[in-house]
Design an enzyme around this catalytic site. Structure first.
Site, PDB file in Angstrom:
ATOM      1  N   SER A 186       0.773  -6.135  -7.278  1.00  0.00           N
ATOM      2  CA  SER A 186       0.580  -6.543  -5.896  1.00  0.00           C
ATOM      3  C   SER A 186      -0.809  -7.097  -5.607  1.00  0.00           C
ATOM      4  CB  SER A 186       0.911  -5.389  -4.943  1.00  0.00           C
ATOM      5  OG  SER A 186       0.256  -4.217  -5.341  1.00  0.00           O
ATOM      6  N   HIS A 214       7.345  -7.435  -4.710  1.00  0.00           N
ATOM      7  CA  HIS A 214       6.851  -8.813  -4.570  1.00  0.00           C
ATOM      8  C   HIS A 214       7.667  -9.809  -5.388  1.00  0.00           C
ATOM      9  CE1 HIS A 214       3.278  -7.646  -2.320  1.00  0.00           C
ATOM     10  NE2 HIS A 214       3.171  -6.629  -3.153  1.00  0.00           N
ATOM     11  N   LYS A 252       9.150  -7.700   2.528  1.00  0.00           N
ATOM     12  CA  LYS A 252       8.302  -8.811   2.075  1.00  0.00           C
ATOM     13  C   LYS A 252       9.087 -10.120   2.205  1.00  0.00           C
ATOM     14  CE  LYS A 252       5.107  -5.689   0.203  1.00  0.00           C
ATOM     15  NZ  LYS A 252       4.786  -4.661  -0.763  1.00  0.00           N
TER      16      LYS A 252
HETATM   17  C1  LIG Z   1       4.558  -3.231  -0.501  1.00  0.00           C
HETATM   18  C2  LIG Z   1       4.883  -2.484  -1.742  1.00  0.00           C
HETATM   19  C3  LIG Z   1       5.590  -1.289  -1.693  1.00  0.00           C
HETATM   20  C4  LIG Z   1       5.917  -0.611  -0.399  1.00  0.00           C
HETATM   21  O1  LIG Z   1       6.913  -1.254   0.297  1.00  0.00           O
HETATM   22  P1  LIG Z   1       6.993  -0.990   1.878  1.00  0.00           P
HETATM   23  O2  LIG Z   1       8.353  -1.377   2.227  1.00  0.00           O
HETATM   24  O3  LIG Z   1       5.927  -1.821   2.501  1.00  0.00           O
HETATM   25  O4  LIG Z   1       6.721   0.478   2.071  1.00  0.00           O
HETATM   26  C5  LIG Z   1       5.962  -0.704  -2.874  1.00  0.00           C
HETATM   27  N1  LIG Z   1       5.605  -1.246  -4.054  1.00  0.00           N
HETATM   28  C6  LIG Z   1       4.890  -2.377  -4.147  1.00  0.00           C
HETATM   29  C7  LIG Z   1       4.550  -2.938  -5.477  1.00  0.00           C
HETATM   30  C8  LIG Z   1       4.489  -3.014  -2.985  1.00  0.00           C
HETATM   31  O5  LIG Z   1       3.758  -4.117  -3.052  1.00  0.00           O
END
Ligand SMILES: *Cc1c(COP(=O)(O)O)cnc(C)c1O
Length: 407
Positions: A186, A214, A252
């Site tokens: 990320s 992502h 996302k």
């Molecule tokens: C954003 C993210 C999460 C968390 O997801 P949310 O729905 O925002 O809680 C988990 N793992 C990774 C790699 C992320 O980038």
């Protein structure tokens, strides 16, 4: 002697953060989550959002959320196993399972809760978890919750991973094992070396979990994730590149909210009984679920969105290379990663925390909203500007002025 002030440690912690340029500020946006946003009365290009396919403000996605809210109400009213289960949840799970070519899927409220719940449900005290050093905090917290032994391997270093697995698992008699990695990291935007990583998991009979937060909607020819991306490479023809457990989020590229697990039905049945973050939390509201389902439909029906994101990444990388590439070599303190431009995350490593803050501020003044990512999100001295691009950006949004940065 003055009486002990129990609030003093909190003040000291914040003062310490400020002294290290690690103070955190909330910057409120006063417009929809779109490629251009209004912040503090000014319109600017949003270059920091995970809204990769520009679906969070899509009219059809919003209409689906509104219609579901009208029909089913504002909240789900309970946990899924009590009174919070709606047909909508079943429909989204079926769509997610189809999209990931999995037997079944299970919704969680967030990706964070998915990782925390899945890993702590699966692993216990006598297990060993092998975790990439750059894995997301929700993976780290899931590992800690499980009380398993945690072995951290060097980032995407398959030799280090293999050596550590061999050292831990080579002598037999151990409890279960899990290998866990982000699919797209990320903060660096690079991809897990999936074929070799999976080969190690299978050789040593470890469960494999890939977090596709992502990757979903972004990676692979049709956005199905890292498995689709690697399966298309000639050297992987015929290989099964599906991990045991796929974790994703609807927050996302899907532009809504909600985490999920996808995999075998046996896994999903197990998680429904054992994952505490699933069992003890009120299920997602109807609007969020319907929005995610509509976004998924659009992603499949309109591959041109992903194509547009890739064109935008190319424009941005071209702009970076003009500024920091061959013609104008970057100063030693600034280096770019992820030069392949496969993911929508583009880190510009600055190093020093204060410098990263200054640069983000300069870009902000020029009308570009960019995140300065600092410790503890990344290691100390690895501060960076983290650009995240969207299919909805126009060319002018993608050419922030780096003139001052280069000095
Ligand atoms: C954003 C993210 C999460 C968390 O997801 P949310 O729905 O925002 O809680 C988990 N793992 C990774 C790699 C992320 O980038």
């Amino acid at each position: 002697m003055p009486p002990f002030d129990r609030w003093e440690p909190l003040r000291a912690a914040l003062a310490e953060k400020a002294a290290q340029n690690l103070s955190r500020e909330i910057i409120a946006v006063d417009s929809p989550p779109a490629p251009r946003v209004r912040v503090r009365g000014r319109e600017m290009a949003m270059l920091a959002s995970n809204n990769y396919l520009d679906l969070a403000n899509d009219e059809r996605v919003k209409a689906a959320a509104i219609a579901a809210t009208q029909k089913y109400g504002a909240g789900s009213g309970g946990a899924r196993l009590t009174t919070g289960a709606l047909v909508l949840h079943d429909e989204l799970e079926a769509a997610l399972a189809r999209f990931k070519h999995a037997e079944a899927a299970l919704l969680f409220n967030t990706g964070y809760q998915a990782n925390a719940g899945i890993i702590s449900a699966l692993c216990s005290r006598d297990w060993t978890i092998f975790s990439d050093e750059l894995n997301h905090a929700s993976i780290i917290d899931g590992c800690r919750l499980s009380r398993a032994k945690i072995v951290v391997y060097r980032h995407n270093d398959m030799n280090d991973l293999r050596a550590k697995v061999r050292a831990e698992r080579g002598v037999g008699g151990a409890g279960g094992g899990l290998l866990v990695s982000d699919g797209v990291f990320s903060m660096d935007g690079d991809l897990v070396n999936l074929p070799e990583w999976l080969a190690i998991a299978r050789e040593f009979d470890l469960f494999s979990l890939i977090d596709e937060a992502h990757a979903t909607g972004v990676i692979g020819a049709s956005g199905r994730g890292v498995g689709e991306y690697f399966a298309a490479l000639p050297e992987n023809r015929g290989r099964d590149l599906r991990p045991d457990i796929i974790v994703g989020t609807c927050s996302k590229a899907l532009g809504s909210s909600g985490g999920f697990a996808a995999g075998r039905r046996l896994l999903i049945d197990f998680l429904r009984h054992q994952a505490r973050s699933f069992i003890f939390s009120t299920m997602l509201p109807p609007g969020a679920v319907a929005a995610a389902n509509e976004a998924l439909r659009i992603i499949v029906a309109e591959p041109e969105r992903l194509a547009k994101l890739r064109r935008n990444l190319q424009i941005f990388y071209d702009h970076l290379s003009v500024n920091f590439g061959d013609g104008a070599p970057p100063p030693p303190s600034i280096a770019t990663l992820n030069a392949g431009g496969v993911s929508a995350i583009v880190p510009l490593i600055v190093g020093d925390e204060a410098a990263a803050m200054t640069l983000a501020q300069e870009l902000f003044t020029a009308g570009y909203f960019v995140s300065a990512i600092r410790y503890p999100t990344v290691a100390r001295g690895q501060a960076r500007l983290r650009f995240a691009l969207s299919a909805g950006h126009q060319a002018a949004d993608l050419t922030p002025p780096f003139g001052t940065i280069k000095n």
